[in-house]
Write a protein that holds these residues in place. Structure first.
Motif, mmCIF file in Angstrom:
data_model
loop_
_atom_site.group_PDB
_atom_site.id
_atom_site.type_symbol
_atom_site.label_atom_id
_atom_site.label_comp_id
_atom_site.label_asym_id
_atom_site.label_seq_id
_atom_site.Cartn_x
_atom_site.Cartn_y
_atom_site.Cartn_z
ATOM 1 N N LEU B 85 -12.118 -67.522 -6.096
ATOM 2 C CA LEU B 85 -11.512 -66.777 -7.253
ATOM 3 C C LEU B 85 -12.639 -66.024 -7.979
ATOM 4 N N PRO B 86 -13.643 -66.566 -8.436
ATOM 5 C CA PRO B 86 -14.723 -65.960 -8.910
ATOM 6 C C PRO B 86 -15.416 -64.651 -8.142
ATOM 7 N N GLU B 87 -15.233 -65.170 -6.731
ATOM 8 C CA GLU B 87 -15.880 -63.876 -5.879
ATOM 9 C C GLU B 87 -14.909 -62.505 -6.003
ATOM 10 N N ALA B 88 -13.364 -62.920 -6.000
ATOM 11 C CA ALA B 88 -12.529 -62.045 -5.964
ATOM 12 C C ALA B 88 -12.767 -61.088 -7.150
ATOM 13 N N LEU B 89 -13.158 -61.810 -8.437
ATOM 14 C CA LEU B 89 -13.156 -61.253 -9.750
ATOM 15 C C LEU B 89 -14.323 -60.304 -9.874
ATOM 16 N N ARG B 90 -15.270 -60.006 -8.598
ATOM 17 C CA ARG B 90 -16.271 -58.983 -8.747
ATOM 18 C C ARG B 90 -15.513 -57.741 -8.401
ATOM 19 N N LEU B 91 -14.318 -57.683 -7.935
ATOM 20 C CA LEU B 91 -13.913 -56.440 -7.950
ATOM 21 C C LEU B 91 -13.583 -55.594 -9.205
ATOM 22 N N ALA B 92 -13.527 -56.313 -10.147
ATOM 23 C CA ALA B 92 -13.166 -55.650 -11.386
ATOM 24 C C ALA B 92 -14.388 -54.712 -12.008
ATOM 25 N N PRO B 93 -14.486 -53.680 -12.240
ATOM 26 C CA PRO B 93 -15.686 -53.095 -12.712
ATOM 27 C C PRO B 93 -15.881 -53.305 -14.248
ATOM 28 N N ASN B 94 -14.624 -53.706 -14.885
ATOM 29 C CA ASN B 94 -15.070 -54.130 -16.467
ATOM 30 C C ASN B 94 -15.466 -55.687 -16.541
ATOM 31 N N LEU B 95 -15.811 -56.165 -15.722
ATOM 32 C CA LEU B 95 -16.458 -57.642 -15.519
ATOM 33 C C LEU B 95 -17.940 -57.720 -15.322
ATOM 34 N N ILE B 96 -18.752 -58.800 -15.876
ATOM 35 C CA ILE B 96 -19.925 -58.986 -15.356
ATOM 36 C C ILE B 96 -19.692 -60.431 -14.785
ATOM 37 N N VAL B 97 -20.046 -60.432 -13.314
ATOM 38 C CA VAL B 97 -19.777 -61.658 -12.674
ATOM 39 C C VAL B 97 -21.032 -61.890 -11.936
ATOM 40 N N ALA B 98 -21.746 -63.166 -12.134
ATOM 41 C CA ALA B 98 -23.147 -63.619 -11.727
ATOM 42 C C ALA B 98 -23.078 -65.210 -11.298
ATOM 43 N N ARG B 99 -23.506 -65.392 -10.174
ATOM 44 C CA ARG B 99 -23.368 -66.841 -9.563
ATOM 45 C C ARG B 99 -24.734 -67.407 -9.855
ATOM 46 N N LYS B 100 -24.401 -68.592 -10.556
ATOM 47 C CA LYS B 100 -25.849 -69.221 -10.756
ATOM 48 C C LYS B 100 -26.559 -70.216 -9.768
ATOM 49 N N ASP B 101 -25.758 -70.771 -9.204
ATOM 50 C CA ASP B 101 -25.739 -71.474 -7.981
ATOM 51 C C ASP B 101 -24.737 -71.767 -7.090
ATOM 52 N N SER B 102 -24.603 -72.717 -6.241
ATOM 53 C CA SER B 102 -23.249 -72.846 -5.585
ATOM 54 C C SER B 102 -21.970 -72.855 -6.307
ATOM 55 N N LEU B 103 -21.798 -73.732 -7.352
ATOM 56 C CA LEU B 103 -20.600 -73.620 -7.961
ATOM 57 C C LEU B 103 -20.389 -73.268 -9.351
#
Lengths: 185, 633
Positions: B85-103
């Motif tokens: 799910l969080p990877e899919a949220l990268r599609l929204a240009p009005n979100l900032i999505v950053a992965r800190k580590d595996s989970l």
């Protein structure tokens, strides 16, 4: 002088059309991404297969079937996508966005979108007895054309007024009539 | 259930064949919506039986509200190659999505992005709020829903407090799953890659005309991230989630009952073990001039690591009535939630004086959309919410929408939103290091927004919004002058953030779709005079000044899709994270309407890059490849 005045006339016509465009069309969101309008767009195309127009409605055998959106276009890219490469009774399909009716554009199917300049009833009146399949939308207005979209059980359904269609020389297949819902109690 | 640790092994041989076998619902011929190409093939009878989005069946305040809303479609999720799910949220240009580590992911809108600070956005899955009681953030690894059953994800940037309550401070992520009526038959999907992997299977059936159901199971491995030198951090987490949904559709009544259960743990020796489940029932029927909806749910969330237990039980009830009364379209509602949390930390001194606590949260709200003229709408609403820490909170908003022309809409809004304290904000203590903060107040936002949406041509649409956010009493980790200790969480930050979000969608030809998005912000958040703070990123986030999104979706042939996407993310200041360009691509081939194979490559330009967090604590995200197969009957 003649040239000049015809230029003036057409310029005025364009300005008037532009004004109409600016003033027209109220509430519906411009690009409605919901499935509801994708379904309605597909219906607009499909109705054509179940409807016959009088010969006079076309100027030639290659003449397209034109779907007119009068007022605000709620379909966005849905309608162009649904109609791309499709035919109705072997004719290509064209789409026209109109502000008002009547219009010089020859429509075969006319969907009545929201508009602040011309009521749905006024547009239906302008189309009366013309060989145009009028489609209204319960979301826009309660006025009913030959076909009216309604939402029932969370599905897009439609009601048909066969008398109005017949008066305009439009034939509606029994299959479509059977699928229609009855709005009268 | 050590669950999905077993995924790679189980899948080793037997899934080799299944891998070649997966599925696709439909060819998305025209790079638009899968839904649309589905519709094109339907008979007219089938068309009349398509259930339209649950959000448009009655006045839907969120989608119709003039606000900065971006909708992630099922087709876009599929074409992203996202496994979680969080990877899919990268599609929204009005979100900032950053992965800190595996989970761990930091997901936010309009700033405040870090794992600790991303707690001002409200995430809802089918009406169930999923933020943690402990720290008000979302544990995205515990929301491992089946991506192929999502109908839409509405991402609203900007305050949504009036309708959604505290925590919807600068955004709402509303995840809506498909009705079981739309997920009939067998479906399977296997994705195998060097980073994230998953398998999913679903069966949907019909018991009688009004009653349909589905059951599903999904296994996911959130793969190992890497050190800057490229060695594995061995932080992978594997989990298994299963669930069901049943929908009953009477003449007027719609009833949905759904539930999920999940378990997951770290591959390398129990660093994190998570588990939980939920069950929800929703009922709606036409009442008077509108629709009445009632919903209840229970949610259990567990998240344990060595020496630390965190268990939460949530009971929630909500009522909502929509009605159209002349020029007024009103929505009125209310709800009550009870949460019991046990948090016990024996690993270090950071703890609560009372480990187990039960707290209530109640709210009532009212919103009216007044059609002033056919092209002018005015919306005003207010929510009163009561919480155990700060008592009554008020969240009003006023909006105006002007349909300048059929294809042009201008809107503006003023809203107040609050973030009520979490247990950590108020109660966390570690004497003599950290004092509890019984006086910690709600953080407050006053937001001004203006937006413009247009469709200049039938194949071009765009949206732009600008905002000016004024914050008061934002959290700070404040130290005692001279002695440094003790420290205390206090409302010692204030200031403003302004920015712009814009996106456009262009179909030059039917089989080619281009998307462009940009998101830029400026933060001017300050510390109150005389206060000294540490670790500002944990309260204020660590945001890129800008993000640029580009995506091209080709239907190369009838059965071949090629997607290329790039995200250009500006550098972060403190802790420093270099800027990066994430280039992703996906090539898919459909053998038939039933079977699709795809190859996805992500972060192709670099061996690895960090996205957020302290250098000592964060993992770097490696270049990855995923082979995926989807299969349906």
């Amino acid at each position: 002088m003649i040239l000049r005045s015809s230029f003036a006339r057409s310029a005025w016509a364009r300005i008037a059309a532009l004004l109409a465009l600016i003033l027209a069309g109220p509430s519906a969101a411009p690009a409605n991404e919901s499935l509801e309008f994708a379904v309605k767009a597909t219906f607009l195309l499909r109705f054509g297969d179940f409807v016959t127009w009088p010969e006079t409605a076309f100027s030639g055998p290659a003449d397209p079937v034109t779907i007119c959106i009068v007022g605000t276009d709620p379909f966005g890219t849905f309608l162009p996508e649904a109609t791309k490469g499709q035919t109705i009774h072997g004719r290509p399909v064209a789409i026209a966005d109109l502000a008002e009716l009547p219009s010089p554009t020859k429509c075969h199917i006319a969907y009545m979108g929201a508009s602040s300049t011309q009521s749905v009833a006024a547009r239906l009146k302008a189309m009366k007895d013309m060989p145009v399949l009028t489609v209204t939308d319960g979301r826009v207005d309660e006025a009913a054309g030959m076909i009216k979209f309604v939402i029932q059980d969370n599905r897009v359904r439609f009601a048909i007024d066969p008398d109005a269609a017949e008066a305009s020389g439009i034939g509606i297949s029994s299959k479509l009539l059977a699928l229609a819902i009855n709005l009268k109690p | 259930m050590t669950a999905i640790k077993a995924l790679p092994r189980v899948c080793g041989v037997s899934c080799g064949a299944a891998l070649l076998a997966v599925l696709v619902q439909r060819p998305a011929l025209a790079a638009l919506d899968t839904q649309l190409s589905n519709l094109r093939r339907m008979s007219i009878e089938e068309l009349a039986s398509v259930e339209i989005s649950s959000v448009s069946k009655s006045p839907e305040p969120l989608a119709e509200a003039p606000s900065a809303v971006y909708v992630i479609t099922p087709d876009a999720i599929r074409r992203s190659g996202a496994v979680t799910l969080p990877e899919a949220l990268r599609l929204a240009p009005n979100l900032i999505v950053a992965r800190k580590d595996s989970l761990n992911y930091a997901v936010s809108a309009r700033g405040f992005n870090s794992v600790e600070a991303s707690r001002k956005i409200l995430a809802i899955i089918d009406g169930r709020s999923v933020y943690s009681f402990l720290h008000s953030g979302v544990f995205w690894d515990s929301q491992d829903i089946m991506l192929d059953d999502i109908q839409r994800i509405e991402v609203v940037s900007g305050p949504g407090g009036t309708l959604w309550g505290a925590n919807a401070v600068n955004g709402v992520i509303n995840i809506v799953s498909k009705s079981s009526r739309d997920t009939q038959g067998l479906f399977g999907k296997v994705s195998y890659g060097n980073l994230d992997r998953s398998f999913a299977a679903r069966f949907g059936g019909q018991i009688n005309e009004p009653l349909t159901y589905r059951v599903y199971i999904k296994g996911t491995r959130h793969g190992d991230t890497e050190t800057p030198a490229g060695t594995s951090r061995r932080d992978a987490l594997s989990g298994l989630q299963g669930g069901f949904r049943a929908d009953w559709q009477g003449n007027e009544d719609l009833v949905t009952v759904q539930g999920d259960i999940y378990h997951g743990d770290s591959d390398q020796g129990g660093q994190v073990e998570l588990g939980g489940g939920n069950v929800l029932a929703r009922w709606s029927r036409p009442v008077g001039p509108g629709t009445l909806q009632a919903q209840v749910y229970y949610d259990r969330t567990q998240r344990d690591s060595p020496g630390v237990v965190d268990h939460t039980d949530t009971y929630d009830i909500d009522l909502q009535q929509n009605a159209v009364l002349g020029a007024h379209s009103v929505v009125v509602g209310g709800g009550y939630r009870v949460r019991t949390e046990t948090f016990n930390n024996t690993l270090n001194a950071f703890n609560f004086a009372t480990p187990r606590k039960t707290l209530g949260l109640g709210n009532v709200y009212f919103q009216d959309t007044l059609t002033l003229a056919s092209s002018l709408k005015f919306i005003a609403g207010i929510k009163f919410e009561h919480n155990a820490f700060t008592g009554w909170e008020v969240m009003p908003n006023a909006r105006i929408a002007w349909q300048v022309s059929p294809r042009n809409m201008v809107w503006a809004a003023v809203s107040r939103a609050v973030q009520t304290p979490s247990r950590i904000d108020r109660e966390l203590e570690a004497p003599p290091l950290l004092l509890p903060a019984p006086d910690f107040e709600s953080e407050q936002l006053l937001a001004y927004e203006v937006g413009y949406r247009a469709q200049p041509a039938s194949n071009l649409s765009l949206s732009i919004s600008v905002y000016y956010d004024i914050y008061h009493d934002v959290r700070a980790t404040t130290i005692t002058p001279v002695t440094v200790l003790p420290i205390q969480l206090r409302n010692d930050h204030y200031g403003h953030v302004y920015g712009v979000e814009a996106w456009a969608n262009y179909n030059p030809i039917a089989w080619w779709r281009l998307e462009f998005g940009v998101n830029a912000l400026h933060k001017a958040l300050k510390t109150k005079p005389g206060k000294i703070v540490i670790a500002p990123d944990q309260s204020l986030g660590n945001d890129p000044d800008y993000q640029v999104f580009l995506r091209s979706s080709f239907a190369i042939a009838r059965d071949v899709d090629l997607d290329i996407g790039a995200r250009i993310i500006d550098a972060l200041a403190d802790p420093a994270v270099p800027s990066y360009i994430a280039l992703d691509t996906r090539l898919a081939y459909r053998f038939s309407d039933q079977l699709e194979l795809s190859l996805t490559g992500q972060n192709l330009l670099e061996n690895r890059h960090p996205e957020t967090g302290q250098p000592t604590d964060r993992g770097e995200i490696p270049r990855s490849f995923v082979v995926s197969a989807r299969w349906s009957f």
